[in-house]
Motif scaffolding. Structure first.
Motif, PDB file in Angstrom:
ATOM      1  N   MET A 193       0.832  -1.200   0.000  1.00  0.00           N
ATOM      2  CA  MET A 193       0.000   0.000   0.000  1.00  0.00           C
ATOM      3  C   MET A 193       0.874   1.261   0.000  1.00  0.00           C
ATOM      4  N   HIS A 195       2.499   2.159  -3.310  1.00  0.00           N
ATOM      5  CA  HIS A 195       1.645   2.891  -4.251  1.00  0.00           C
ATOM      6  C   HIS A 195       1.738   4.390  -3.989  1.00  0.00           C
ATOM      7  N   TYR A 196       2.002   4.768  -2.751  1.00  0.00           N
ATOM      8  CA  TYR A 196       2.128   6.177  -2.402  1.00  0.00           C
ATOM      9  C   TYR A 196       3.543   6.698  -2.698  1.00  0.00           C
ATOM     10  N   GLN A 217      -8.503   9.397   1.402  1.00  0.00           N
ATOM     11  CA  GLN A 217      -8.647   7.949   1.154  1.00  0.00           C
ATOM     12  C   GLN A 217      -7.299   7.307   0.866  1.00  0.00           C
ATOM     13  N   ARG A 218      -6.385   8.074   0.310  1.00  0.00           N
ATOM     14  CA  ARG A 218      -5.059   7.557  -0.028  1.00  0.00           C
ATOM     15  C   ARG A 218      -4.037   7.910   1.045  1.00  0.00           C
ATOM     16  N   PRO A 275      -4.409   6.134   5.073  1.00  0.00           N
ATOM     17  CA  PRO A 275      -3.804   4.821   5.285  1.00  0.00           C
ATOM     18  C   PRO A 275      -2.276   4.860   5.286  1.00  0.00           C
ATOM     19  N   ALA A 304      -5.562   1.020   8.540  1.00  0.00           N
ATOM     20  CA  ALA A 304      -4.977   1.426   7.260  1.00  0.00           C
ATOM     21  C   ALA A 304      -5.466   0.527   6.148  1.00  0.00           C
ATOM     22  N   THR A 343      -9.232   1.229   5.527  1.00  0.00           N
ATOM     23  CA  THR A 343      -9.456   2.519   4.866  1.00  0.00           C
ATOM     24  C   THR A 343      -9.027   2.462   3.404  1.00  0.00           C
ATOM     25  N   SER A 344      -7.957   1.728   3.132  1.00  0.00           N
ATOM     26  CA  SER A 344      -7.451   1.671   1.753  1.00  0.00           C
ATOM     27  C   SER A 344      -8.236   0.704   0.878  1.00  0.00           C
ATOM     28  N   ARG A 366      -8.282  -2.616   1.383  1.00  0.00           N
ATOM     29  CA  ARG A 366      -7.728  -3.955   1.504  1.00  0.00           C
ATOM     30  C   ARG A 366      -8.312  -4.577   2.754  1.00  0.00           C
TER      31      ARG A 366
END
Length: 178
Positions: free
Chosen positions: A16, A19-20, A129-130, A133, A170, A173-174, A176
């Protein structure tokens, strides 16, 4: 939480976060053997990251989030240790911090008693939303590190429980599953 479940959650969290911050893909799916280079975030990075340290340009605003969360989490963990030495119960402190970092939307995932860096406030509000997490997962990794290195049982348990709570939030919220 069982060790196998915690390990699986850690991989999910790193995925996760990657991705950020794409530089973290190296931790999730290493392409080359790592060559230890200290970077101040996760401690060791591969040689692929070395070029970033040579770039004299200012750090983009997006790159400030994870180090700021790390710094906040370390400060919170150290304050928790100090408060424990002063007689407070670590579990109470961890619960309070967890409530702050795992708020109900639209509140920001940041401890109330810690100043939120101005440059991060916009980032947190722009894409909660991104970003939420990422804040929770990064903080969880720091608290899990403290849990594993602390020999005081109540502190270790409080840090571990807080890390588990943050990881679960986290992942939820993401989108997953925890």
């Amino acid at each position: 939480m069982a060790t196998a479940k915690r390990a699986a959650m850690t991989v999910e969290v790193l995925t996760m976060l990657a991705h950020y911050d794409p530089r973290l893909w190296e931790l999730v799916h290493p392409h080359v053997p790592p060559h230890p280079v200290h970077d101040g975030f996760l401690g060791v990075r591969s040689a692929n990251f070395a070029d970033g340290g040579l770039n004299p340009q200012p750090i983009p605003p997006g790159d400030a989030l994870l180090p700021a969360v790390r710094d906040m989490s370390v400060a919170v963990a150290e304050a928790t240790i100090a408060a424990s030495l002063a007689g407070r119960k670590p579990a109470e402190i961890a619960r309070e911090i967890g409530d702050d970092i795992c708020p109900e939307p639209p509140k920001l995932p940041w401890p109330k008693k810690w100043p939120l860096p101005v440059q991060l406030q916009q980032q947190l509000l722009a894409d909660p939303q991104r970003v939420s997490p990422a804040v929770q997962a990064t903080a969880a990794l720091v608290f899990q590190s403290y849990a594993g290195r602390t020999t005081d049982k109540p502190l270790s348990t409080a840090f571990g429980d807080l890390a588990d709570r943050l990881l679960e939030r986290a992942l939820k919220t993401s989108g997953r599953t925890a």
